[in-house]
Design an enzyme around this catalytic site. Structure first.
Site, PDB file in Angstrom:
ATOM      1  N   GLU A 149      25.473  28.644  79.517  1.00  0.00           N
ATOM      2  CA  GLU A 149      24.327  28.199  78.726  1.00  0.00           C
ATOM      3  C   GLU A 149      24.730  27.114  77.732  1.00  0.00           C
ATOM      4  OE1 GLU A 149      22.034  32.497  79.066  1.00  0.00           O
ATOM      5  OE2 GLU A 149      23.388  32.096  77.394  1.00  0.00           O
ATOM      6  N   SER A 182      29.127  33.727  73.119  1.00  0.00           N
ATOM      7  CA  SER A 182      29.379  35.161  73.275  1.00  0.00           C
ATOM      8  C   SER A 182      30.549  35.443  74.206  1.00  0.00           C
ATOM      9  CB  SER A 182      28.120  35.866  73.789  1.00  0.00           C
ATOM     10  OG  SER A 182      27.680  35.267  75.008  1.00  0.00           O
ATOM     11  N   THR A 218      24.378  43.135  77.579  1.00  0.00           N
ATOM     12  CA  THR A 218      25.370  42.915  76.523  1.00  0.00           C
ATOM     13  C   THR A 218      25.041  41.678  75.686  1.00  0.00           C
ATOM     14  OG1 THR A 218      26.768  41.766  78.139  1.00  0.00           O
ATOM     15  CG2 THR A 218      27.249  44.091  77.721  1.00  0.00           C
ATOM     16  N   ASP A 220      22.045  40.561  74.952  1.00  0.00           N
ATOM     17  CA  ASP A 220      20.959  40.956  74.060  1.00  0.00           C
ATOM     18  C   ASP A 220      21.510  41.762  72.883  1.00  0.00           C
ATOM     19  OD1 ASP A 220      19.293  39.939  76.144  1.00  0.00           O
ATOM     20  OD2 ASP A 220      19.439  41.873  77.142  1.00  0.00           O
TER      21      ASP A 220
END
Length: 294
Positions: A149, A182, A218, A220
């Site tokens: 992303e 993340s 995970t 979220d």
């Protein structure tokens, strides 16, 4: 008097399991945040199962719900949290919702998990990317993309940590205050989480040991935990990332234990995150993996 910690969370919902709002609301609530949830989709279960059924909220439905909040003067929020949204028009309306909430509370914090895809594959319409880049990024206070992303949003191919740092700078130049990646496939044994905030000159890097199973929900959970710890720790990014990752590691290890002990006939169900069983790890994360400032 301290203003209430009240979150409007706009993302997916499942009847059974823990993704989207089911993954985000519980940890926020047990840490003292009021959470109002709008479900961008409502499904029987997540899409990793052999089948699923449910409904999709459209942009008109979203604005009807928000209009009810506004007309009753119950739209004061400390935070806006967004996750999975599958329609470009709906996402554009989220930008409008942000402006409504920001007018009510100029100190509103917008935390965005830009759910676009993973493993070099988009699983939302390609038009979503333009909406994120042109209408959402510059509004965000915190954004939590995964590696792929981040590539999509920044337009930069990522192969190294240096590439990540440069991509983060691109997003910050577009207006986002804090960017936390993340997960990045750093090596055969470790993932890496990387974060940078305008409140500090340092980049935070945390190496995370691989857990052999793959899990859904995970990301979220990561966004929700980062929201709450950045709020409770006065924007201390290093400490917030450490506590977020400590909780997620504890949840995943407990989930693996359940997988091993459970009947293998329903493997996907057994892999659902064990959030309720991990309440103590949410409230008091045991940090054993520490970040470094670079």
């Amino acid at each position: 008097m301290e203003l209430p910690k009240r979150v409007l969370s706009i993302q997916s919902h499942v009847v059974s399991g823990y993704v989207g709002n089911k993954s985000a609301v519980f940890p926020l609530q047990v840490m003292g945040f009021e959470v109002d949830a709008i479900n961008s989709v409502q499904l029987s279960n997540h899409t990793g199962y052999k089948l699923f059924y449910g409904q999709v909220l459209n942009e008109q439905n979203l604005m009807e719900l928000v209009s009810g909040l506004v007309e009753n003067d119950i739209h004061f929020y400390s935070h806006l949290l967004t996750g999975y949204i599958g329609c470009p028009k709906f996402l554009s309306k989220v930008a409008e919702v942000y402006k409504i909430l920001k007018e009510k509370n100029p100190n509103l914090i917008f935390v965005c998990d830009p759910v676009l895809g993973d493993n070099k594959k988009m699983y939302v319409p390609e038009e979503m990317l333009d909406v994120y880049k042109n209408e959402i990024i510059f509004l965000t206070d915190i954004i939590t993309p995964n590696e792929y992303e981040l590539e999509l949003l920044s337009g930069k191919i990522i192969n190294t940590v240096k590439d990540i740092n440069e991509a983060i700078t691109i997003l910050q130049n577009l207006g986002c205050k804090t960017v936390v990646v993340s997960s990045f496939n750093h090596s055969e044994t470790n993932l890496k989480s990387v974060g940078k905030s305008i409140f500090s000159e340092n980049i935070v890097e945390i190496d995370i040991p691989y857990i052999k199973y793959s899990f859904i929900g995970t990301g979220d959970l990561f966004a929700a935990l980062l929201l709450l710890w950045m709020s409770l720790n006065n924007n201390n990014l290093k400490e917030s990332m450490e506590k977020t990752i400590a909780t997620i590691q504890a949840v995943l290890k407990r989930t693996v234990h359940y997988i091993i002990q459970a009947n293998p006939k329903n493997f996907m169900f057994n892999k659902e995150l064990k959030l309720i069983q991990s309440i103590s790890d949410i409230q008091n994360p045991n940090v054993t993996i520490f970040g470094k400032l670079v």
